[in-house]
Design a protein around this motif. Structure first.
Motif, PDB file in Angstrom:
ATOM      1  N   GLY A 189       0.839  -1.204   0.000  1.00 33.79           N
ATOM      2  CA  GLY A 189       0.000   0.000   0.000  1.00 33.79           C
ATOM      3  C   GLY A 189       0.868   1.244   0.000  1.00 33.79           C
ATOM      4  O   GLY A 189       2.100   1.175   0.120  1.00 33.79           O
ATOM      5  N   TRP A 190       0.235   2.400  -0.136  1.00 37.61           N
ATOM      6  CA  TRP A 190       0.999   3.647  -0.121  1.00 37.61           C
ATOM      7  C   TRP A 190       1.763   3.805   1.179  1.00 37.61           C
ATOM      8  O   TRP A 190       1.260   3.459   2.258  1.00 37.61           O
ATOM      9  CB  TRP A 190       0.064   4.840  -0.304  1.00 37.61           C
ATOM     10  N   SER A 191       2.977   4.317   1.092  1.00 38.26           N
ATOM     11  CA  SER A 191       3.827   4.523   2.259  1.00 38.26           C
ATOM     12  C   SER A 191       3.637   5.943   2.782  1.00 38.26           C
ATOM     13  O   SER A 191       3.948   6.917   2.086  1.00 38.26           O
ATOM     14  CB  SER A 191       5.303   4.309   1.878  1.00 38.26           C
ATOM     15  N   ALA A 192       3.136   6.064   4.015  1.00 36.80           N
ATOM     16  CA  ALA A 192       2.944   7.388   4.611  1.00 36.80           C
ATOM     17  C   ALA A 192       4.289   8.089   4.788  1.00 36.80           C
ATOM     18  O   ALA A 192       4.400   9.312   4.599  1.00 36.80           O
ATOM     19  CB  ALA A 192       2.227   7.256   5.949  1.00 36.80           C
ATOM     20  N   ALA A 193       5.331   7.324   5.115  1.00 36.41           N
ATOM     21  CA  ALA A 193       6.654   7.923   5.330  1.00 36.41           C
ATOM     22  C   ALA A 193       7.222   8.467   4.025  1.00 36.41           C
ATOM     23  O   ALA A 193       7.788   9.566   3.985  1.00 36.41           O
ATOM     24  CB  ALA A 193       7.602   6.885   5.932  1.00 36.41           C
ATOM     25  N   ALA A 194       7.091   7.713   2.939  1.00 35.60           N
ATOM     26  CA  ALA A 194       7.610   8.175   1.649  1.00 35.60           C
ATOM     27  C   ALA A 194       6.800   9.363   1.140  1.00 35.60           C
ATOM     28  O   ALA A 194       7.358  10.293   0.541  1.00 35.60           O
ATOM     29  CB  ALA A 194       7.582   7.037   0.638  1.00 35.60           C
ATOM     30  N   ARG A 195       5.494   9.333   1.355  1.00 36.99           N
ATOM     31  CA  ARG A 195       4.673  10.471   0.946  1.00 36.99           C
ATOM     32  C   ARG A 195       5.098  11.727   1.693  1.00 36.99           C
ATOM     33  O   ARG A 195       5.194  12.824   1.118  1.00 36.99           O
ATOM     34  CB  ARG A 195       3.193  10.184   1.186  1.00 36.99           C
ATOM     35  N   ALA A 196       5.377  11.589   2.987  1.00 35.03           N
ATOM     36  CA  ALA A 196       5.843  12.728   3.767  1.00 35.03           C
ATOM     37  C   ALA A 196       7.189  13.231   3.254  1.00 35.03           C
ATOM     38  O   ALA A 196       7.452  14.442   3.226  1.00 35.03           O
ATOM     39  CB  ALA A 196       5.937  12.344   5.237  1.00 35.03           C
ATOM     40  N   ALA A 197       8.051  12.303   2.819  1.00 36.58           N
ATOM     41  CA  ALA A 197       9.336  12.710   2.242  1.00 36.58           C
ATOM     42  C   ALA A 197       9.137  13.519   0.974  1.00 36.58           C
ATOM     43  O   ALA A 197       9.898  14.455   0.687  1.00 36.58           O
ATOM     44  CB  ALA A 197      10.190  11.478   1.952  1.00 36.58           C
ATOM     45  N   ALA A 198       8.106  13.177   0.222  1.00 33.77           N
ATOM     46  CA  ALA A 198       7.804  13.934  -0.995  1.00 33.77           C
ATOM     47  C   ALA A 198       7.186  15.285  -0.684  1.00 33.77           C
ATOM     48  O   ALA A 198       7.186  16.177  -1.536  1.00 33.77           O
ATOM     49  CB  ALA A 198       6.871  13.125  -1.891  1.00 33.77           C
ATOM     50  N   GLY A 199       6.640  15.447   0.526  1.00 34.89           N
ATOM     51  CA  GLY A 199       6.078  16.726   0.936  1.00 34.89           C
ATOM     52  C   GLY A 199       4.730  17.025   0.322  1.00 34.89           C
ATOM     53  O   GLY A 199       4.426  18.189   0.021  1.00 34.89           O
ATOM     54  N   VAL A 200       3.903  15.975   0.146  1.00 29.77           N
ATOM     55  CA  VAL A 200       2.600  16.171  -0.475  1.00 29.77           C
ATOM     56  C   VAL A 200       1.512  15.551   0.399  1.00 29.77           C
ATOM     57  O   VAL A 200       1.765  14.609   1.165  1.00 29.77           O
ATOM     58  CB  VAL A 200       2.553  15.546  -1.880  1.00 29.77           C
ATOM     59  N   PRO A 201       0.288  16.054   0.291  1.00 31.06           N
ATOM     60  CA  PRO A 201      -0.809  15.482   1.085  1.00 31.06           C
ATOM     61  C   PRO A 201      -1.251  14.130   0.559  1.00 31.06           C
ATOM     62  O   PRO A 201      -1.078  13.820  -0.630  1.00 31.06           O
ATOM     63  CB  PRO A 201      -1.923  16.529   0.928  1.00 31.06           C
ATOM     64  N   ALA A 202      -1.839  13.324   1.434  1.00 33.03           N
ATOM     65  CA  ALA A 202      -2.262  11.979   1.062  1.00 33.03           C
ATOM     66  C   ALA A 202      -3.288  11.990  -0.061  1.00 33.03           C
ATOM     67  O   ALA A 202      -3.311  11.091  -0.903  1.00 33.03           O
ATOM     68  CB  ALA A 202      -2.832  11.259   2.283  1.00 33.03           C
ATOM     69  N   GLU A 203      -4.150  13.024  -0.084  1.00 35.91           N
ATOM     70  CA  GLU A 203      -5.206  13.046  -1.097  1.00 35.91           C
ATOM     71  C   GLU A 203      -4.682  13.277  -2.510  1.00 35.91           C
ATOM     72  O   GLU A 203      -5.424  13.131  -3.489  1.00 35.91           O
ATOM     73  CB  GLU A 203      -6.243  14.123  -0.763  1.00 35.91           C
ATOM     74  N   LEU A 204      -3.404  13.585  -2.654  1.00 34.03           N
ATOM     75  CA  LEU A 204      -2.828  13.739  -3.994  1.00 34.03           C
ATOM     76  C   LEU A 204      -2.556  12.387  -4.649  1.00 34.03           C
ATOM     77  O   LEU A 204      -2.449  12.296  -5.874  1.00 34.03           O
ATOM     78  CB  LEU A 204      -1.531  14.547  -3.906  1.00 34.03           C
ATOM     79  N   LEU A 205      -2.442  11.321  -3.847  1.00 33.88           N
ATOM     80  CA  LEU A 205      -2.153   9.997  -4.389  1.00 33.88           C
ATOM     81  C   LEU A 205      -3.434   9.366  -4.928  1.00 33.88           C
ATOM     82  O   LEU A 205      -4.487   9.451  -4.301  1.00 33.88           O
ATOM     83  CB  LEU A 205      -1.545   9.103  -3.318  1.00 33.88           C
TER      84      LEU A 205
END
Length: 447
Positions: A189-205
């Protein structure tokens, strides 16, 4: 079955479109090329409108060849790892950032700084051209785009949005999602840690849906055609070839060495990739950015076509008279070579000929492919399946067989990925169609 199934493969340098009949045979196929834009050194982009124009061109030439047979469904295959920011209607806000792009080299450090467990759960090499680092670069350098974006999509998903106005564009599949450096391979599933590293909100995925799920209806040639989610080009090439338990080499602009049956496990920046396939499994991949693209470059230097280059190479003896070619024009992801590696000939002497240089170019690319296979544990017993336009040459098949020490069976599909996409379309509309697989006789190794 009523009608034919279409599969479109959105490649790096061109779109291929194939129509499969009810017997799995190819009814018609076309393609349309386009260029990768490089507005700055190390950048690789393409406008989504360029892809749509190529599809419209290919479709206009393919439909007359169908003899009036209706189209039962359309499946999509796409180059992987790309990054496209879109608005609520699915319209691209900027050109797609493609997999060869290197602008996000500094942003990769954010992934290296992740806690060890989160980093290992990604279980893939850290590469600047992947969706996550490219997205981080856009967040840092183009925050205006992020403010307007409703989703980040992979190339085939952004292209699909142009076919389905009014449908929710925020959709992808596991095979593409798992190849973004935003996917927790262990948790699937989507990685919350990697998304945070990208600096974007979860709803963008985007939401993740099955590859064969119908996601909307497109109007093609005046008729309504169901369109399925689709998948990445590499796993769809596996699906078309029916490779299981063996080794598959796809030789196109780049080169991919594939081994199905990979078992996900935590790994900190491993030398090979591990991704979801277009069904419920996984595969390991050792990838090269410089495959057929290196031959195209050499052919351009020589002032000949790629086909003429291979014919010239065949007139030189194995070993190319001592000439050696390193094919890494744009560097590599690691494993076989690194980002800073570059191309060149060595071992030249007064007797070196153009044919030797051409032969060295062929052997250099295929030696890199063999080294990539070594990262996957080498070729298991049995023939290696070879797909992609680069495999049409008898010389290529023989040299690869010699280097791998295994027979090489070429599967003469113009685009295995497009065929795999058509198979997905069939599954989505309830038509079980298996492609005809008629590999040419295996070429045995000479040593």
């Amino acid at each position: 079955m009523s009608g034919v199934l279409l599969g479109a493969d959105l490649g790096t340098s061109g779109l291929k479109l194939v129509a499969l009949g009810e017997d799995g045979g190819t009814v018609a196929e076309t393609e349309a090329g386009y260029a990768v834009d490089s507005p700055r050194e190390g950048w690789a982009e393409c406008a989504v409108g360029t892809w749509r124009a190529a599809f419209d061109d290919a479709l206009a030439r393919l439909l007359p060849a169908l003899g009036g047979r209706p189209v039962a469904g359309l499946g999509l295959s796409g180059q992987m790892h790309g990054t496209v920011l879109v608005d609520d209607a699915g319209a691209a806000l900027a050109p797609a950032v493609l997999w060869p792009d290197r602008r996000a080299a500094a942003e990769v450090d954010r992934w290296r700084a992740l806690p060890a467990g989160d980093r290992a759960a990604l279980a893939n090499p850290l590469v600047p051209g992947m969706t996550g680092p490219a997205l981080a670069w856009l967040a840092a350098h183009r925050p205006d785009l992020l403010d307007r974006a409703a989703a980040v999509l992979l190339p085939k998903d952004a292209f699909r949005a142009t076919l389905l106005p009014g449908a929710d564009p925020r959709v992808t599949d596991r095979s593409d999602a798992s190849a973004t450096l935003l996917w927790d391979v262990v948790a699937d599933g989507w990685s919350a840690a990697a998304r945070a590293a990208a600096g974007v909100p979860a709803e963008l995925l985007p939401a993740v849906r099955p590859s064969a799920e119908v996601t909307g209806t497109a109007v093609l040639g005046g008729a309504e055609v169901p369109v399925v989610v689709g998948g990445g080009d590499t796993p769809l090439a596996l699906l078309a070839a029916g490779t299981s338990g063996g080794l598959q080499v796809n030789l196109g602009t780049g080169a991919q060495v594939l081994r199905p049956g990979w078992v996900p496990a935590p790994a900190d920046d491993p030398p090979v990739h591990g991704y979801a396939d277009a069904e419920d499994g996984w595969y390991a991949m050792a990838a090269l950015q410089n495959g057929g693209s290196a031959w195209t470059w050499v052919a351009g230097v020589f002032g000949v076509t790629s086909g003429e280059l291979l014919e010239l190479a065949a007139t030189s003896a194995p070993g190319a008279g001592g000439a050696v070619f390193r094919p890494f024009l744009t560097g590599e992801r690691g494993g076989v070579a690194g980002p800073a590696d570059r191309a060149g000939w060595s071992g030249l002497g007064a007797g070196t000929t153009r044919a030797d240089l051409a032969r060295a170019a062929v052997e250099g690319v295929l030696s890199a492919v063999a080294a990539a296979a070594g990262l996957l544990g080498g070729a298991p017993p049995g023939p290696v399946v070879l797909t992609g336009g680069g495999g049409r040459s008898p010389l290529v098949r023989q040299v690869l067989a010699d280097l791998l020490g295994r027979p090489v069976a070429f599967l003469p599909l113009r685009s295995a990925s497009a065929v795999g996409a058509a198979v997905l379309a069939g599954r989505g509309v309830g038509l079980a169609v298996e492609p005809r697989r008629a590999p040419e006789p295996p070429v045995p190794p000479r040593t």
